[in-house]
Design an enzyme around this catalytic site. Structure first.
Site, PDB file in Angstrom:
ATOM      1  N   LYS A  47       7.693  99.922 143.908  1.00 38.25           N
ATOM      2  CA  LYS A  47       7.900  99.232 142.679  1.00 38.25           C
ATOM      3  C   LYS A  47       9.644  98.907 142.540  1.00 38.25           C
ATOM      4  O   LYS A  47       9.901  97.651 142.657  1.00 38.25           O
ATOM      5  CB  LYS A  47       7.399  99.877 141.442  1.00 38.25           C
ATOM      6  CG  LYS A  47       6.098  99.424 141.011  1.00 38.25           C
ATOM      7  CD  LYS A  47       5.481 100.260 140.124  1.00 38.25           C
ATOM      8  CE  LYS A  47       3.928 100.135 139.918  1.00 38.25           C
ATOM      9  NZ  LYS A  47       3.265 100.929 138.887  1.00 38.25           N
TER      10      LYS A  47
ATOM     11  N   GLN B 163       4.598 105.052 134.368  1.00 33.86           N
ATOM     12  CA  GLN B 163       3.543 105.116 135.139  1.00 33.86           C
ATOM     13  C   GLN B 163       2.489 105.975 134.812  1.00 33.86           C
ATOM     14  O   GLN B 163       2.655 107.258 134.543  1.00 33.86           O
ATOM     15  CB  GLN B 163       4.169 105.650 136.574  1.00 33.86           C
ATOM     16  CG  GLN B 163       3.489 106.072 137.820  1.00 33.86           C
ATOM     17  CD  GLN B 163       2.887 104.735 138.463  1.00 33.86           C
ATOM     18  OE1 GLN B 163       3.706 103.762 138.449  1.00 33.86           O
ATOM     19  NE2 GLN B 163       1.683 104.577 138.648  1.00 33.86           N
TER      20      GLN B 163
ATOM     21  N   ASP C  64       3.070  95.538 131.943  1.00 37.03           N
ATOM     22  CA  ASP C  64       1.661  96.034 132.417  1.00 37.03           C
ATOM     23  C   ASP C  64       0.555  95.642 131.787  1.00 37.03           C
ATOM     24  O   ASP C  64      -0.647  95.496 132.156  1.00 37.03           O
ATOM     25  CB  ASP C  64       1.521  97.839 132.327  1.00 37.03           C
ATOM     26  CG  ASP C  64       1.580  98.445 133.730  1.00 37.03           C
ATOM     27  OD1 ASP C  64       1.790  97.597 134.682  1.00 37.03           O
ATOM     28  OD2 ASP C  64       1.834  99.430 133.684  1.00 37.03           O
TER      29      ASP C  64
END
Ligand code: NAP
Length: 284
Positions: A52, A96, A119
């Site tokens: 990422k 994460q 997200d």
């Protein structure tokens, strides 16, 4: 033989557009910023976070990584999120997953400001998706939809069968297909006669996480197959949820593993971060 949907090529094209979008914001004095928070030292999570970061750098997004020890307390993590929510350099925040067991995942995801939730896991963004007015869409299902669109596949009136009902893939992709006027069936471990359901699918989306559990002979001839599964077999080999060698002979289009959905996921994270930065200056 099916047309192989080249996720890498589609992702490359989108990333070029994102790079241009980031450069345009630069002319307005804005640099999109993404904070990535990793708790603990799960090796797979480390790899994802590294990918990422690199992807951000490649398109010109500012990447702000926070790696915290596994024993970090929930309050400490919530305090960091609060700081990032109030940091003007940061337009997107990604925590994460999975988090260590002593941290309640939902409390953390709900602490992220919805306008920085790139997200798309905050209940606000989930609710927007359910009501057909999405703001930030979860990256993997969003990537699948873009992949279908870029391949010229119209879902209107199609029978879509989704195998898997997770919050990060199965459920949101089913909602997105519904939004695109498909008739959607969602299957899971309690589904009775999975092969029969799959046989009906004009478009099959497999998000199961079991190596080649979906047999090629179940695929309706001419169907579109999107394989989300990433399963390691042996030391190095990755396979999807669909028995590729047999399915490729029946499907009209199929996404491979690797090189299908995978490259799209991080690309959509970049897209969402760019969108968050644009929203912050009223550019959308
Ligand atoms: P998950 O949370 O484990 O969910 C798996 C789903 O599959 C569950 O709903 C489960 O049903 C269902 N399922 C499991 N075995 C089944 C079977 N034999 N028959 C029918 N349904 C079955 O997994 P996930 O996070 O959605 O991920 C799914 C796969 O996609 C994994 O391989 C993951 O690595 C991959 N993935 C790839 C990307 C990417 O960027 N390429 C991103 C995310 C995930 P129940 O609900 O009944 O348990």
């Amino acid at each position: 033989m099916a047309h192989i949907i080249d996720g890498k090529a589609i992702a490359r094209k989108l990333r070029a557009e994102i790079t241009a979008g980031v450069a345009h914001l630069g002319t307005l004095g804005i640099r999109p910023g993404l904070a990535v928070v990793l708790v603990g030292d799960n090796p797979a999570s480390r790899v994802y976070v590294g990918m990422k970061e690199k992807a951000c750098r490649d398109v010109g997004i500012f990447s702000d990584e926070h790696t915290l020890p596994a024993e970090t307390g929930e309050n400490e993590l919530l305090a960091l999120i609060n700081r990032l929510n109030n940091d003007e350099r940061i337009h997107g925040i990604l925590v994460q997953l999975p988090l260590p067991k002593h941290i309640v995942e939902s409390r953390v995801l709900e602490a992220i400001a919805p306008h920085k939730d790139v997200d798309g896991f905050h209940p606000y963004n989930v609710g927007r998706l359910v009501t057909g007015k999405p703001v930030f869409r979860p990256c993997t299902p969003y990537g699948i939809m873009v992949m279908l669109q870029e391949t010229g596949i119209d879902l209107t009136g199609k029978e879509v069968v989704v195998v898997g009902r997770s919050n990060i893939v199965g459920k949101p992709v089913a909602l997105m297909c519904l939004q695109q006027h498909a008739t959607v069936t969602v299957c899971h471990t309690r589904t009775i006669d999975l092969p029969k359901k799959i046989t009906m699918a004009d478009v099959l989306i497999a998000a199961v996480g079991r190596p080649e559990v979906i047999r090629g002979e179940w695929i309706k001839p001419g169907a579109v197959v999107i394989d989300v599964g990433v399963n390691r077999v042996g030391e190095k080999k990755l396979v999807g949820d669909v028995e590729f060698e047999a399915a490729v002979k029946r499907a009209s289009h199929i996404s491979p593993v690797p090189g299908g959905v995978g490259p799209m996921t991080i690309t959509m994270l970049l897209q969402n971060t760019l969108q968050a930065a644009k929203l912050s200056v009223g550019e959308l």
